[in-house]
Motif scaffolding. Sequence first.
Motif, mmCIF file in Angstrom:
data_model
loop_
_atom_site.group_PDB
_atom_site.id
_atom_site.type_symbol
_atom_site.label_atom_id
_atom_site.label_comp_id
_atom_site.label_asym_id
_atom_site.label_seq_id
_atom_site.Cartn_x
_atom_site.Cartn_y
_atom_site.Cartn_z
ATOM 1 N N ALA A 36 7.677 58.233 48.962
ATOM 2 C CA ALA A 36 7.436 59.737 48.973
ATOM 3 C C ALA A 36 7.059 60.298 50.513
ATOM 4 O O ALA A 36 7.226 61.058 50.909
ATOM 5 N N LYS A 37 6.365 59.015 51.144
ATOM 6 C CA LYS A 37 5.920 59.750 52.599
ATOM 7 C C LYS A 37 7.022 59.656 53.408
ATOM 8 O O LYS A 37 7.326 60.626 54.362
ATOM 9 N N LEU A 38 8.168 58.950 53.405
ATOM 10 C CA LEU A 38 9.418 58.901 53.969
ATOM 11 C C LEU A 38 10.126 60.187 53.732
ATOM 12 O O LEU A 38 10.529 60.843 54.493
ATOM 13 N N ALA A 39 10.061 60.506 52.338
ATOM 14 C CA ALA A 39 11.032 61.413 51.807
ATOM 15 C C ALA A 39 10.610 62.908 52.451
ATOM 16 O O ALA A 39 11.263 63.686 52.836
ATOM 17 N N ALA A 40 9.243 62.819 52.681
ATOM 18 C CA ALA A 40 8.516 64.185 53.297
ATOM 19 C C ALA A 40 8.861 64.227 54.680
ATOM 20 O O ALA A 40 8.719 65.499 55.204
ATOM 21 N N LEU A 41 9.593 63.431 55.191
ATOM 22 C CA LEU A 41 9.921 63.534 56.774
ATOM 23 C C LEU A 41 11.409 64.160 57.009
ATOM 24 O O LEU A 41 11.724 64.582 58.115
ATOM 25 N N ILE A 42 12.288 64.202 55.755
ATOM 26 C CA ILE A 42 13.495 64.747 55.995
ATOM 27 C C ILE A 42 13.456 66.373 55.934
ATOM 28 O O ILE A 42 12.925 66.800 55.133
ATOM 29 N N ASP A 43 14.200 66.895 56.911
ATOM 30 C CA ASP A 43 14.281 68.178 57.200
ATOM 31 C C ASP A 43 15.798 68.445 56.519
ATOM 32 O O ASP A 43 16.882 67.851 57.042
ATOM 33 N N PRO A 44 15.895 69.322 55.404
ATOM 34 C CA PRO A 44 17.209 69.453 54.852
ATOM 35 C C PRO A 44 18.306 70.145 55.846
ATOM 36 O O PRO A 44 19.326 70.338 55.363
ATOM 37 N N ASN A 45 17.711 70.671 56.814
ATOM 38 C CA ASN A 45 18.656 71.084 57.676
ATOM 39 C C ASN A 45 18.791 70.801 59.153
ATOM 40 O O ASN A 45 19.702 71.319 59.981
ATOM 41 N N LYS A 46 18.060 69.682 59.412
ATOM 42 C CA LYS A 46 18.242 69.053 60.748
ATOM 43 C C LYS A 46 18.175 67.627 60.732
ATOM 44 O O LYS A 46 17.354 66.980 60.188
ATOM 45 N N ALA A 47 18.979 67.039 61.648
ATOM 46 C CA ALA A 47 19.068 65.504 61.533
ATOM 47 C C ALA A 47 18.126 65.039 62.635
ATOM 48 O O ALA A 47 17.723 65.747 63.588
#
Length: 525
Positions: A322-333
Amino acid sequence: MRDFHLPGRSATFATNGMCATSHPLAAKAAIDILQQGGNAMDAAIAGAVLLGICEPQMTGIGGDCFVLFTKPGEDQIHALNGSGRAPKAADAAALRAQGHATIPLNSAHAVTIPGAMDAFCQLSDDHGRLGLDTLLAPAIHYADQGIPVAPRVAHDWPTAGKMLQGHGLRHFMPSGTPPKPGEMFRAPGQAEVLRRIAKDGRAAFYEGEIAEDMLATLNAMGGAHRAEDFAAQRCDYTTPVSGAYKGANLVEHPPNGQGATAILLLNILKHFDIAAMDPFGAERVHIEAEATKLAYDARNRFIADPAHTTRLDHMLAPETAAKLAALIDPNKAMAAAKPLSEAVHRDTIYITVVDRDRMAVSLIYSIFHGFGSGIASEKFGILLQNRGAGFTLEEGHPNELAGGKRPMHTIIPGMLTEAGRVTTPFGVMGGSYQSTGHARFVSNLRDFGLGPQAAIDAPRAFADPTGLKLERGYGTDVAQALADKGHEVITDPDAIGGAQAIQIHASGVLEGGSDPRKDGCALGY
């Protein structure tokens, strides 16, 4: 159902038994063993050892294996670790003092003790029916008589062959040039090794003349290997790890393999509505690429020899995902994970077999890089793996090279269960890609309802430290959309990995899928 106007491959269906692997002669050998009264373990061992002759750049008796399997009539999944250890005298500090930041790929320092042959002997004794003399006969025949080089093998040989040196060149490229498709490859020295193992068991390989042949070659190149290192090699039965994803349970081999990384990756993907995305669109590729970077960063920090892996529970905890998923920006690598000490490779074989009693075997077997270390023993031509390059030389790291230790491994067999029933033994070849490949295969099945063959055929992408590799199965619009998100898109001339799978339907029908990126097939009867 696939479009029969287009090139493609149909799934294979059968009821008595099935094998899926990367070379048709190995698949045929496995089915022959089943028809002789052998079980799935017998067939998998026979096919795997033959693959070392069919695909010598990928695997061989100088390598390691990992196995997941069930017993006849049971759904409990067992695991066996057939990976070798560094010699007792291996010393990371000494290599650092020599100026090395990583372990040299084609040096004796990268050679760990081969573990696969010990594993095959143990599995045959404990779970087989026919005996090693029968199981090794197909490989002995082809090693003696020769085998026509298949197209994918011929494609790999020029690049992988650059690793060959000394006796390795003499045994695997005696003409000095790579073979073309249809040319014959022979390995009479290995045939003699297999004859001796068939007669005298594991001791024929790990003690006496054969072990001495390997030792003499390694010691002449500065290796710290000793006779006691070979004699002490033993495989271990272990307890699998698992994680749920949308009604299925992914079962993986525990460390020192990277299987936990695939579970973590799927745990991250649970936080996104993957099923609502275009299965072959940029949005899905982006989310998977970002999840891969995060999961592989955890892998590089935590996965090591089982005695040194202390954060596995943390890696598999839902809170971590959950903590790692929160780091993902859907629009930016984001930036890629720090690379492990290993160099890029995609060299492995995988075989899966299911028999009439529904014993299932998922077996992966490798020498790590193409032609391993490039070092072959003088007399018998045993090509030695460079799996020790999977260690790091970073002082204090759990995966730091040390005597008697197993390195982090990229090769991982997989199985899926549903409601406690084993449904799909599968594997994905391709070096570090394998954890991403497992997650992608499971997602193709569970998010998009693809069958095993279609799930294997689907285009692939892989985010590694060099950039985002994209197969040509994706359109230019997808590549542009990913570049717009900040990905360094790489169109690799080589396909990404290769996969094999067998789905065990509740009706009793077996459905096999085999990757067209390889030379093999799914074959049943």
